[in-house]
Design an enzyme around this catalytic site. Structure first.
Site, mmCIF file in Angstrom:
data_model
loop_
_atom_site.group_PDB
_atom_site.id
_atom_site.type_symbol
_atom_site.label_atom_id
_atom_site.label_comp_id
_atom_site.label_asym_id
_atom_site.label_seq_id
_atom_site.Cartn_x
_atom_site.Cartn_y
_atom_site.Cartn_z
ATOM 1 N N CYS A 74 25.841 68.400 -44.006
ATOM 2 C CA CYS A 74 26.728 67.444 -43.358
ATOM 3 C C CYS A 74 25.908 66.198 -43.055
ATOM 4 C CB CYS A 74 27.273 68.064 -42.062
ATOM 5 S SG CYS A 74 28.295 66.943 -41.113
ATOM 6 N N CYS A 197 32.816 60.608 -43.988
ATOM 7 C CA CYS A 197 32.054 61.784 -44.445
ATOM 8 C C CYS A 197 30.742 61.276 -45.030
ATOM 9 C CB CYS A 197 32.866 62.531 -45.504
ATOM 10 S SG CYS A 197 32.025 63.979 -46.155
#
Ligand SMILES: N[C@@H](CCC[C@H](N)C(=O)O)C(=O)O
Length: 257
Positions: A74, A197
């Site tokens: 992530c 993201c």
């Protein structure tokens, strides 16, 4: 037992951060993690991140998607855990940590965190899209009719229709000018469009360079949650020295009994 949590956001991608250096968190309790991430019955977040000890780096990052299941890398969460480590007094301005896809270096100045991403050498160029892995899998597709894009509907269709149960994150791109793009991302494991993201905008920057739409060695990616900068070096077919940079801030500290 009271558990102390911090909430961080990085261009609108938000995460519950847990100092798990004493290994007390129920890591295998998918339902608890899912509930903590639930935006009505829990704290609410796109994911949950554990900061743990590591013998050879400053700390270990363990990432869970909002569905409660352990995820891959992530990028925005990686920037948040660096800010969290600074808040905990574990690091000062530079660090290294280990995550799903290996060791990452990072630096922090104020609320801006720059995170080095893993090298990328495999980019699948298809007629209508590109597919690459920047620590998490990403589908990258230019989208013409930007104003009418239903990222949730189109993202879900592609995530399940093209990538099946294992899935992929789906990124839609609107080129603004050379090296400057708007990006909207449907995120696997959140199963919704997120405000940004990190591994996604990194994939977009590299994919756009591959298509000749980013001539230099950096790109600015405009997301719903704010702007991110990605820079890189390309030698032959390998993208290296890839850095994802942008703000990361603590928005809440509390406990859940
Ligand atoms: N938002 C993250 C991506 C997290 C992983 C993704 N949901 C997946 O499961 O692949 C980022 O900032 O990279």
């Amino acid at each position: 037992m009271q558990l102390t949590f911090c909430k961080y956001q990085a261009t609108g991608n938000d995460f519950i951060m847990v100092d798990n250096r004493h290994d007390f968190f129920p890591k295998n309790d998918t339902k608890t993690i899912e509930r903590l991430c639930h935006r009505r019955f829990g704290i609410g977040a796109d994911g949950l991140i554990l900061l743990e000890t590591d013998n050879s780096t400053d700390f270990r990052m363990v990432y869970y998607n909002a569905d409660g299941r352990e995820g891959s890398m992530c990028g925005n969460g990686g920037r948040c855990i660096v800010a969290f480590a600074k808040y905990l007094g574990i690091i000062d301005t530079h660090c290294s940590f280990v995550a799903f896809d290996g060791v990452h270096r990072a630096r922090i100045s104020g609320d801006v965190v720059a995170l080095q991403m893993q090298d990328v050498s495999q980019i699948h160029v298809k007629p209508k899209y590109l597919f690459l892995d920047t620590g998490s899998p990403h589908h990258v597709q230019l989208w013409e009719d930007w104003e009418t894009l239903d990222a949730e509907k189109e993202g879900k269709r592609l995530r399940y229709g093209l990538y099946g149960e294992k899935g992929s994150n789906i990124n839609f791109v609107n080129p603004l000018e050379s090296g400057h793009f708007e990006v909207r991302t449907y995120e696997r494991g959140v199963e919704s469009e997120t405000y940004s993201c990190g591994t996604g905008v990194t994939a977009v920057a590299i994919a756009m360079h591959e298509l000749g739409r980013a001539s230099g060695s950096e790109a600015i990616l405009e997301t719903k949650g704010g702007n991110l900068r990605v820079c890189f070096t390309k030698e032959g077919a390998v993208y290296s020295d890839i850095w994802l940079e942008g703000p990361a801030e603590q928005v809440f500290k509390g406990s859940v009994s």
